[in-house]
Structures are given as structure tokens and as C-alpha cells.
Design a protein around this motif. Sequence first.
Motif, PDB file in Angstrom:
ATOM      1  N   LEU A 120     -20.263 -48.591  26.761  1.00  0.00           N
ATOM      2  CA  LEU A 120     -19.656 -47.400  26.175  1.00  0.00           C
ATOM      3  C   LEU A 120     -20.714 -46.347  25.869  1.00  0.00           C
ATOM      4  O   LEU A 120     -21.859 -46.672  25.573  1.00  0.00           O
ATOM      5  N   SER A 121     -20.290 -45.097  25.906  1.00  0.00           N
ATOM      6  CA  SER A 121     -21.183 -43.990  25.546  1.00  0.00           C
ATOM      7  C   SER A 121     -20.551 -43.111  24.478  1.00  0.00           C
ATOM      8  O   SER A 121     -20.933 -41.954  24.321  1.00  0.00           O
ATOM      9  N   ASP A 122     -19.596 -43.655  23.746  1.00  0.00           N
ATOM     10  CA  ASP A 122     -18.968 -42.850  22.708  1.00  0.00           C
ATOM     11  C   ASP A 122     -19.776 -42.919  21.415  1.00  0.00           C
ATOM     12  O   ASP A 122     -20.575 -43.805  21.203  1.00  0.00           O
ATOM     13  N   MET A 123     -19.554 -41.923  20.578  1.00  0.00           N
ATOM     14  CA  MET A 123     -20.295 -41.798  19.327  1.00  0.00           C
ATOM     15  C   MET A 123     -19.316 -41.569  18.192  1.00  0.00           C
ATOM     16  O   MET A 123     -18.378 -40.782  18.324  1.00  0.00           O
ATOM     17  N   VAL A 162     -23.950 -43.774  11.651  1.00  0.00           N
ATOM     18  CA  VAL A 162     -23.878 -43.258  13.021  1.00  0.00           C
ATOM     19  C   VAL A 162     -23.812 -44.439  13.976  1.00  0.00           C
ATOM     20  O   VAL A 162     -24.658 -45.329  13.920  1.00  0.00           O
ATOM     21  N   LEU A 163     -22.809 -44.432  14.850  1.00  0.00           N
ATOM     22  CA  LEU A 163     -22.625 -45.487  15.833  1.00  0.00           C
ATOM     23  C   LEU A 163     -22.636 -44.866  17.221  1.00  0.00           C
ATOM     24  O   LEU A 163     -21.950 -43.865  17.466  1.00  0.00           O
ATOM     25  N   PHE A 164     -23.427 -45.457  18.122  1.00  0.00           N
ATOM     26  CA  PHE A 164     -23.445 -44.999  19.512  1.00  0.00           C
ATOM     27  C   PHE A 164     -23.342 -46.189  20.441  1.00  0.00           C
ATOM     28  O   PHE A 164     -24.076 -47.164  20.302  1.00  0.00           O
ATOM     29  N   GLY A 165     -22.451 -46.085  21.435  1.00  0.00           N
ATOM     30  CA  GLY A 165     -22.355 -47.089  22.492  1.00  0.00           C
ATOM     31  C   GLY A 165     -21.712 -48.374  22.051  1.00  0.00           C
ATOM     32  O   GLY A 165     -21.009 -48.445  21.060  1.00  0.00           O
TER      33      GLY A 165
END
Length: 135
Positions: A23-26, A11-14
Amino acid sequence: MTYDPATGDVVLFGGIGARQRMLSDMWLWDGSNWVQQTPATSPPARDGGAMAYDAADGDIMLFSGGGKVLLDDTWVWNGSDWTQQTPATNPPAREWAGVAYDPASSDVAIFGGVGFDGGRSDTWLWDGSDWAQGG
């Protein structure tokens, strides 16, 4: 970024994009492909947050991070959506803290990192509902 053993995904966030934009994508990595997620609720943009799988609660905890502004918020990913937590106590805001789940105490531990006032050398424990300063 952290590994979720419940789903087998990373899981990757930001992060940081072009021109130092937070960034605020996931994204989820299943071992073959990255798939962008669009949860209904999401933390604010950030980089350098502390993120770990919380085996006691079966979810992923995200704390702090930032960029031009450091955040001291705590979020939980349950596999489908993010929920902001409202602990009674928060560690000071920071980026780049070390983070790991401690199976002996069933807590997620963070250590150190960098605040606007310099490096940190403190330890904090997340029990799934609140933070406590560790030894």
C-alpha cells in the motif's frame, strides 16, 4: 507509523493490503479519527519501513521497506508533502529495522532489520541530509 509531536498526530504510511498487495496510502490519527491524506508527492508502496520524527529538523523521516522488492530510499514528510532525499550514502535496503530519534546526537538511528540476504545487525544515523554508519 510514528508520532508527530509538532502536530499531535500519529502518521501512518503504507502497509500490506488484501492478497499481500503493498500500500502507498497515508493516514493521520488525531486521537479520535483516522483521516486519509492525499499529498501531491508520495513514496512508492511499501511495508516494514523505518519511520521516526526527526526533532532536529521538525519532520518525519521514512527509510526503506518494501515487500517483493526492498527499497533503499529516504523520504521526508514536512506535514503537508513528501520529498525524496538524495543522500550521498544509503544503508543497505531492509524491512522492519528498529528506529528512534537520538536527542544527544540530533540524529535518527536505525538498527537491524531484515534484508533479502538475512538479518542485519548494523546501525545507521540520519543527520537530516546524509546517512553514516554508526558504531
